[in-house]
Design a protein around this motif. Sequence first.
Motif: not given
Lengths: 336, 74, 361
Positions: B58-65, C246-252
């Motif tokens: 989740a934190l990595e995705t946030i960093e990307i955005f 995969n922008t939902y990688s926290r669960v997918v």
Amino acid sequence: MSSIITLAHGSGGKLTHNLIKNIFQKHLKNELLLEAGDSAVFGVDKGNLAFTTDSYVISPVFFRGGNIGKLAVCGTVNDLAVCGATPKYLSCGFIIEEGLKISDLEKIVEAMAKTAIESGVSIVTGDTKVVQKGCADKLFINTSGIGYIPSGVKYTTAGIKQGDKVIITGTMGDHGTAILLDREKIDVESSIVSDCATLNKMLNDVTKKFGSAIRIMRDPTRGGVATTLNELVSDNRFSIKLYEESLPIKNEVKGICEILGFDPLYMANEGKALIIVDSSKVDSVLIELREHNVGKEAEVIGEVIKSPVGKVYINTIVGGTRIIDMLVGDQLPRIC
Amino acid sequence: MCLAIPGEVLSIQKEKALVNIMGVKKEISTVLVEEVQIGDYLVVHAGCAISKIDKIEALETIEIFKGIEDLNHE
Amino acid sequence: MNNIQHMFKDKYLVDNLVKKIQAYEGKVVNIMEVCGTHTMSISRFGIRSILPKTIRLISGPGCPVCVTPSYYVKSAIELAQMKDTIITTFGDMMRIPYKGNSLLHEKALGRDIRIVYSPLDNIQIAQDNPDKKVIFLSVGFETTTPIIALSVIEAVEKRIDNYMLLTANKTMPQVMNLLSSDKEISIDGYIYPGHVSVIIGTELYDKIADKYSITGAIAGFEPVDILGAIYNIISNVNHKSMKVNNTYSRVVSSEGNMIAKAKIEEVFEHCDAIWRGIGCVSKSGLRLKDKYVKLDAWKAFRISENEQDYDPKGCRCGDILKGKCLPYECSLYGKLCTPENPVGSCMVSSEGTCSAYYKYI
């Protein structure tokens, strides 16, 4: 006395009289009620009278945070208060399904008495009927109410102007969510209770202090804030825009609504008022509301806009806009 | 077609967990997710956990955005 | 509040994504979402109202209720009208109209029709009513099907013999291939369904990218998720990249939920299925395996699955579901077909495209 209500209690004979004496008059005691005339007779103040009626058929009759009796008094008192009236006298008609426990009826009437005293109203006349099993859902109550409106106070949509602000006096959706949990026996642990409360002392203060700066007040009961606001814009003179970030909603209400796919904007409130107010007075009105226990979480949630007309919009947390429409029927839980 | 919400695990039993969803506590089935522990965050759909939520991802995705470029930048 | 959920609603991130998307000056990009919950979230957040005209969001057949053929509703109503049946269903199905009738209408007439939040609730209902047949309207995609499978397994373990399914479960891969190969629809990128992906993994989307040169992004349901997916797709299209983000990688995960897949495999097998407005899509449906035939309501009540589908005249739900036209291009939309008087399922289902469009400015 028998432990349950039977058809005999509705026949008008001794059992009926005992019921009236031992339950209704015992708890709702006031001079006018104790006179036990066919009508309650009282004088009127100068100014106008407000007159309202409502029937309460809620199931279950006992719910978290209240019961049908408390709800009936609150609902009618609030309907008078939002018109600018000081509520004075209530009637209550009971339609009782045979088999209802007398102890339950007594609890309900006690709650009505307590609520009436707290809000300064008297229940001065009433009626009792008993119907066969299956012909009513435990208990139906009709309450009518009379209040006095000072001269010069008249709240209509005609007074609403562009730029006026929309206030809600507290958190949204508590009652509807509480009832949902009890009625549908949703298997969750939650501290949410009905917000059922009388608002007349707070709203009468607001009416007195702010005059025509108060355009209109409404209590967003069945159908929630969304439905009431849609009713207000239905004469197509203006629209209302809400700000999603400003809506006061308890986390638990959000949680339950998220689980079931409901929208808190459409969930009933029984202890809240919507107030449309002149924007130059909005801060003072908020201060006044927040002095009262039932208004301490009051917030500005939107404003009146000129066009397009006849709709309720919401500015979303994304900065987008969507229309908040009137629902067709009740909300239903969804999986998708 | 997939209304689901995150819940924090408060306690666990055999094939069930009590989760906290925004202050509301609900018992859910954990049959579809392995090794559920107290403090885990689960995605709950129709009374059942379908996945854990990985906080690091989740934190990595946030960093990307946080570091996204202009779309017209070639 | 859940910190993770909060992160994906973060105002700064949302504003930044909105700004970047609104500043886009390239060619038209057609993006299709194929998940009813995405349709709802896009509507709820008012996302269409902030997109530039060059970014077109099309709603595909992601609402399992909208794609359920009308004979299914007819069959459900017939079962409800029988003696000693209890129909259980998700709320979404209640208002779907069939020739002026609906399950909600039947309920008002006194039929025993109950809304359940979870398929697992059926077990208690069946146990509490041993003299009645409890028939669950089994509708859903891969997110819901494993949980329905669990209810079947539990019923058999507990020797509950009065629980049945009326199946209309569907799977996504086949219809995704159909849409992707349809020359009349022009899709540049897909927003892939977050929770279906939790179950099935991501392999399908890489295959679609390879075979049809359509990019995509798997998205969750918070504002940052959906805006982020839209951003990624626009970026991919601009760079002519067939990447699947995969922008939902926290669960997918790429392999999906193996336990859930196994449960589906244990209970169901593939069959052809009718998708309302699309027609028969080969092997896109699920039915109970022979092992579980005793729970199959289609067989127990001998209901024909292949009756001619009833589609109201003028209704363009089919084209709308395929993204071939927008709601206001249907002559019934807003006139004869409104939320108060819905004609087709795209309007009556709260997550149907037409219903969602009705709330846009």
